[in-house]
Structure formats: structure tokens, C-alpha cells
Motif scaffolding. Structure first.
Motif, PDB file in Angstrom:
ATOM      1  N   UNK A 106       9.093  12.856   0.665  1.00 52.20           N
ATOM      2  CA  UNK A 106       9.426  11.429   0.768  1.00 52.20           C
ATOM      3  C   UNK A 106       8.189  10.551   0.954  1.00 52.20           C
ATOM      4  N   UNK A 107       7.095  10.945   0.292  1.00 48.53           N
ATOM      5  CA  UNK A 107       5.868  10.147   0.334  1.00 48.53           C
ATOM      6  C   UNK A 107       5.806   9.142  -0.811  1.00 48.53           C
ATOM      7  N   UNK A 108       6.821   9.177  -1.693  1.00 45.80           N
ATOM      8  CA  UNK A 108       6.906   8.228  -2.815  1.00 45.80           C
ATOM      9  C   UNK A 108       5.586   8.141  -3.590  1.00 45.80           C
ATOM     10  N   UNK A 109       5.130   9.261  -4.153  1.00 47.40           N
ATOM     11  CA  UNK A 109       3.815   9.270  -4.813  1.00 47.40           C
ATOM     12  C   UNK A 109       3.782   8.444  -6.094  1.00 47.40           C
ATOM     13  N   UNK A 117       0.847  -1.202   0.000  1.00 51.25           N
ATOM     14  CA  UNK A 117       0.000   0.000   0.000  1.00 51.25           C
ATOM     15  C   UNK A 117       0.881   1.250   0.000  1.00 51.25           C
ATOM     16  N   UNK A 118       0.464   2.224  -0.784  1.00 53.05           N
ATOM     17  CA  UNK A 118       1.218   3.462  -0.906  1.00 53.05           C
ATOM     18  C   UNK A 118       0.688   4.521   0.056  1.00 53.05           C
ATOM     19  N   UNK A 119       1.521   5.539   0.271  1.00 54.24           N
ATOM     20  CA  UNK A 119       1.066   6.679   1.060  1.00 54.24           C
ATOM     21  C   UNK A 119       0.077   7.518   0.266  1.00 54.24           C
ATOM     22  N   UNK A 163      -5.158  -2.917  -9.539  1.00 59.97           N
ATOM     23  CA  UNK A 163      -5.701  -2.095  -8.457  1.00 59.97           C
ATOM     24  C   UNK A 163      -4.557  -1.566  -7.618  1.00 59.97           C
ATOM     25  N   UNK A 164      -4.526  -0.262  -7.417  1.00 58.00           N
ATOM     26  CA  UNK A 164      -3.541   0.375  -6.552  1.00 58.00           C
ATOM     27  C   UNK A 164      -4.236   0.859  -5.288  1.00 58.00           C
ATOM     28  N   UNK A 165      -3.537   0.751  -4.143  1.00 58.24           N
ATOM     29  CA  UNK A 165      -4.097   1.166  -2.857  1.00 58.24           C
ATOM     30  C   UNK A 165      -3.226   2.245  -2.229  1.00 58.24           C
ATOM     31  N   UNK A 221      -8.524   2.898   3.545  1.00 58.15           N
ATOM     32  CA  UNK A 221      -7.679   2.517   2.414  1.00 58.15           C
ATOM     33  C   UNK A 221      -8.428   2.803   1.118  1.00 58.15           C
ATOM     34  N   UNK A 222      -7.840   3.646   0.289  1.00 54.32           N
ATOM     35  CA  UNK A 222      -8.471   4.026  -0.974  1.00 54.32           C
ATOM     36  C   UNK A 222      -7.959   3.100  -2.085  1.00 54.32           C
TER      37      UNK A 222
END
Length: 324
Positions: free
Chosen positions: A24-27, A1-3, A100-102, A90-91
Motif C-alpha cells: 500500500x505504498x502506491x508506487x 509527494x509520493x512514498x 517533476x515527481x517527488x 525528498x527525492x
């Protein structure tokens, strides 16, 4: 899961990505499967974006924004978002390829689309005498004869603004009365450079390398006539790209995404919106970029608050309790 996931690749999306990456949220930025860069990809010289005294081509500006976002660590996916699940902490973002990305936070910056006349010449003459933005392109029509299509406040505002540059401005409207507010109508009527052409619609746009004129069709009689022009501005409205969030986020009366005051916070915690998708009035590259900055900072603060509440970076199972 990403930020954080950023949806949209215009000035708002890329600016949000730059700020989020530097934090540094690594979008992850989801662009498009067809063309990234938003409406600026369809423009030529941009003279009103700060930092470019000699002007910059719209596509070049967007390329620089993309390079800057990637320099700081933004990952870009060239695909289309087909569905969003914004419920819960969680989106989930479903892509056209089935993936699907979260993420814990979403920045929605899909922009808006100018309404077009539906003529084939729009594809070839856009940026070559045909424009949807007087503020962007009016300067190029000094001492020229141009026309504005439309009958609302936007059309009156565009026509009045363009008289600063052009010698003659026609307003072409398909009816015999305007939809614009009385004060905007009167301002246009009082301007000696503006001439109204009533009960007329554009049947064709003429020109090979640049706009040279139009064919007008009388909406009452059907009669055709030619009008020589140096430029044509279409001001029949624009539509924010909100189809993915209908029924998911609160919208305004104008159809844009509602946000809390000057922030980017939407009606759903963890979802932030930026750019033309929240702006029914200004719709400029620089205001969209500023809006992207706000969204990234709001998202950063939201994520920091979640982490502080949990005492550590929040995982999917913990988010529900923290968000309540």
C-alpha cells in the motif's frame, strides 16, 4: 509527494512495483517513452523463468508483470527520466515532459544494455538466431553450428557453455590474443568443440528469417570471407544504465551501483537499486526479479522507520530532521 518512485520497467522494476503496491505504498513506476519491458522485449521464448514449463515469450512475460503491478495499484508513467535530485530527504525526478515527481524513496532499476556490433542486421535478427545471452538461448541450438564474438571472460564462458548444446562453436576475436583470464582461456582451448578465428570481425550478418551466416573481415588484411552459421552470440560486454546517477551514487569498479552487502541500499539514504544495474555477473530475469523484491522490502522498512521516528507519516518539512 509520493512514498516511492520506481525507475525502470524490467523484471526488477515491475517486481519492486508489485511488492510496493501490495504494501500500500502506491508506487509510481516510470517506464520509458519508447518501449517498456527491458531486454526481454527483444527475446523470443524464455524457458528458464520459473512457472512457465512450456516457455513464455519475453514480451508476454513483461506484459504479465505489468498487469500484475497495475492490478495492485501501481501507476505507470510512459516517459523518460532526464535528471535526478537525490540530495536531502525528498527525492526529485525530472521527466522528459518537463514535469517533476517527488518521493521519499527511490528504487533505481534501469538495467543494463548489451554492447552491440553496430550492424543493421542486429535489429531484424535479434531473437532469430542472434542472441546476447547463452544461458537464455543456448538450448535452442542443439546440434547446430554457432559462433561467439568476443575475447573476454564472458565470451569464453558463453562459448564453453554453448558446447553443451551445439556441435561446433567458433570464437571470433578481432585480435590474435584474448583478454580473458588464463583459466578461462585454457578451458576454452581444451574444449574440442571450440575453434578460434583470430584477427576477424563481423562485417555483416546474413539471413532473412533467421541467422544463416556471417561475413568476416580480416582485421590485418581487410580480406572478406563467408562463414555459415545457425546462430550468433555477441559477448563483447554490457553497460549498466547508470548515467543518471554518476556523481550522485557510489559505483563499483565494474560501473554498477554499489549497494550494502546483499541489500539494495545505495550510498544515499532513501535510494535503493535493483537488477542488472547492481549485478555485473548474473544478469538473468529471475535474479533481477529477486533483486526487485529486496529493493521494495528495503524501501518499505526505510519508510516505516521514518514514520515511526516521526510518530506519523512524514511530510517533506519533517524529513530532514528524521533522516539525520
Amino acid at each position: 509527494m509520493r512514498d516511492i518512485i520506481i525507475i525502470g520497467s524490467g523484471p526488477a522494476g515491475f517486481t519492486a512495483a508489485i511488492y510496493a503496491a501490495r504494501a500500500e505504498l502506491k508506487p509510481l513506476l516510470i517506464a520509458s517513452s519508447v518501449e517498456i519491458g527491458g531486454e526481454l522485449m527483444n527475446t523470443t521464448e524464455v524457458e528458464n523463468f520459473p512457472g512457465f514449463p512450456e516457455a513464455v515469450m519475453g514480451p508476454d512475460l513483461m506484459t504479465k508483470m505489468q498487469e500484475q503491478a497495475e492490478k495492485f495499484g501501481t501507476e505507470i508513467v510512459y516517459d523518460d527520466v532526464v535528471e535526478l535530485d537525490l540530495d536531502g530527504p525528498v527525492k526529485r525526478v525530472k521527466l522528459g515532459n518537463g514535469g517533476v515527481e517527488e518521493a521519499r524513496a527511490i528504487v533505481y532499476a534501469t538495467g543494463s544494455a548489451y554492447r552491440k556490433l553496430g550492424l543493421p542486421e542486429e535489429a531484424t535478427l535479434s531473437g532469430h538466431g542472434l542472441s546476447w545471452c547463452a544461458t537464455c538461448d543456448g538450448f535452442f541450438f542443439r546440434q547446430k553450428t554457432i559462433a561467439v564474438v568476443g575475447g573476454g571472460d564472458s565470451a569464453m564462458e558463453e562459448a564453453t557453455f554453448l558446447t553443451r548444446f551445439a556441435d561446433k562453436v567458433y570464437v571470433i576475436h578481432r585480435r590474435d590474443s584474448l583478454k580473458a583470464s588464463k583459466i578461462m582461456q585454457q578451458r576454452a582451448f581444451d574444449n574440442e568443440k571450440i575453434e578460434f578465428i583470430w584477427n576477424a570481425e563481423i562485417a555483416a550478418i546474413h539471413g532473412t528469417e533467421a541467422v544463416s551466416g556471417v561475413s568476416l573481415r580480416d582485421t590485418v588484411t581487410g580480406e572478406l570471407r563467408a562463414l555459415d552459421l545457425d546462430g550468433l552470440f555477441v559477448a563483447i560486454g554490457n553497460d549498466p544504465r547508470t548515467h543518471l546517477v554518476h556523481g550522485k551514487l557510489e559505483l563499483t569498479a565494474e560501473g554498477t551501483i554499489a549497494v550494502d552487502g546483499r541489500s539494495s541500499r545505495t550510498s544515499v539514504p532513501g535510494v535503493f537499486a535493483a537488477g542488472d544495474v547492481i549485478d555485473p555477473h548474473y544478469r538473468q530475469a529471475v535474479t533481477a526479479a529477486g533483486s526487485g523484491t529486496v529493493a521494495a522490502l528495503d524501501a518499505e522498512h526505510y519508510l516505516a522507520a521514518l514514520d515511526d521516528a516521526a510518530g506519523e507519516p512524514v511530510q517533506a518539512a519533517q524529513l530532514a530532521a528524521v533522516a539525520e
